[in-house]
Enzyme design. Structure first.
Site, mmCIF file in Angstrom:
data_model
loop_
_atom_site.group_PDB
_atom_site.id
_atom_site.type_symbol
_atom_site.label_atom_id
_atom_site.label_comp_id
_atom_site.label_asym_id
_atom_site.label_seq_id
_atom_site.Cartn_x
_atom_site.Cartn_y
_atom_site.Cartn_z
ATOM 1 N N HIS A 121 -5.407 -6.148 1.080
ATOM 2 C CA HIS A 121 -4.682 -5.440 2.063
ATOM 3 C C HIS A 121 -3.150 -5.718 2.059
ATOM 4 O O HIS A 121 -2.623 -6.368 1.233
ATOM 5 C CB HIS A 121 -5.190 -6.540 3.454
ATOM 6 C CG HIS A 121 -6.608 -6.086 4.096
ATOM 7 N ND1 HIS A 121 -7.708 -6.569 3.293
ATOM 8 C CD2 HIS A 121 -6.919 -5.307 5.012
ATOM 9 C CE1 HIS A 121 -8.715 -5.805 4.060
ATOM 10 N NE2 HIS A 121 -8.180 -5.276 4.994
ATOM 11 N N LYS A 125 -1.172 -9.142 6.707
ATOM 12 C CA LYS A 125 -2.516 -9.678 7.082
ATOM 13 C C LYS A 125 -2.471 -11.142 6.896
ATOM 14 O O LYS A 125 -2.548 -11.686 5.931
ATOM 15 C CB LYS A 125 -3.572 -8.885 6.393
ATOM 16 C CG LYS A 125 -4.866 -9.267 6.896
ATOM 17 C CD LYS A 125 -5.840 -8.359 6.476
ATOM 18 C CE LYS A 125 -7.549 -8.654 6.959
ATOM 19 N NZ LYS A 125 -7.605 -8.477 8.418
#
Length: 226
Positions: A121, A125
């Site tokens: 990600h 995040k």
């Protein structure tokens, strides 16, 4: 995510009547019928409780708060509202969840293969591993009768999750079965966040007049059968 959901809601003729952020609020919550919650983990319970106090059904896409999931299910029953949580609202990811379970049942008797998950990600995040990876992992742990999942070096009875954070990666998830002979993988790559917002809006429309606790499998079952 909140800004993207608002943008896509207006594009698809939904009415956005109330917005609450940690810095401001706008509109009237009394005009709403469903609340969509995407917030930091420490604000999730308060936001869900606030929605239930206003008799709103809730769609929640926040991650990193599942230690309090039992508390939220109790709140849902007491409120007599509807609650739907998903670690990922993307239709493609929810198809991946189904494929993951089916493949795991096929592979569970093939002892030469070792299963693992890799997720990547964007660097912003906060939670690690992703909620999506945890959902995939919990199904694998159950079906393959493993002890647990871990982001550390896995033992023989644990499932390895490899988590990476790289700039501008919206969300990649891969389940891999590896043996000395060959390797088998299923993969989902998000090109942008639109799928997450679109799925959340579909879930919000679906849950509007329902009471109880649901997930995206319920939404997909109804959607695909119609």
């Amino acid at each position: 995510m909140g800004q993207l959901i608002e943008k896509m809601a207006l594009q698809h003729s939904y009415q956005v009547v109330y917005i609450q952020d940690f810095k401001f609020s706008r509109g009237s919550i009394n005009q709403a019928s469903v609340a969509i919650v995407f917030s930091t983990p420490d604000a999730v319970i308060e936001n869900i409780e606030y929605a239930f106090k206003h008799n709103l059904n809730v769609v929640c896409g926040s991650t990193g708060w599942l230690k309090d999931y039992k508390k939220v299910t109790q709140m849902t029953k007491q409120s007599k509202c509807g609650f739907l949580y998903a670690s990922n609202f993307s239709i493609g990811v929810n198809v991946l969840f189904e494929m993951n379970r089916k493949l795991a049942h096929t592979m569970k008797s093939l002892n030469d293969y070792e299963v693992s998950i890799t997720e990547t990600h964007h660097t912003e995040k906060l939670d690690k591993p992703s909620g999506t990876a945890i959902t995939l992992a919990e199904d694998l742990v159950h079906i393959h009768q493993l002890q647990n999942w871990t982001i550390q070096k896995a033992s023989k009875d644990e499932l390895q999750i490899n988590s990476h954070r790289k700039a501008k990666v919206m969300g990649d998830h891969q389940i891999t079965y590896n043996s000395e002979i060959d390797e088998l993988s299923i993969v989902h790559k998000a090109h942008n966040r639109n799928g997450f917002a679109h799925g959340a809006l579909i879930a919000a429309k679906w849950i509007e007049h329902k009471i109880g606790i649901f997930n995206m499998s319920d939404v997909l079952s109804d959607t695909l059968s119609n």
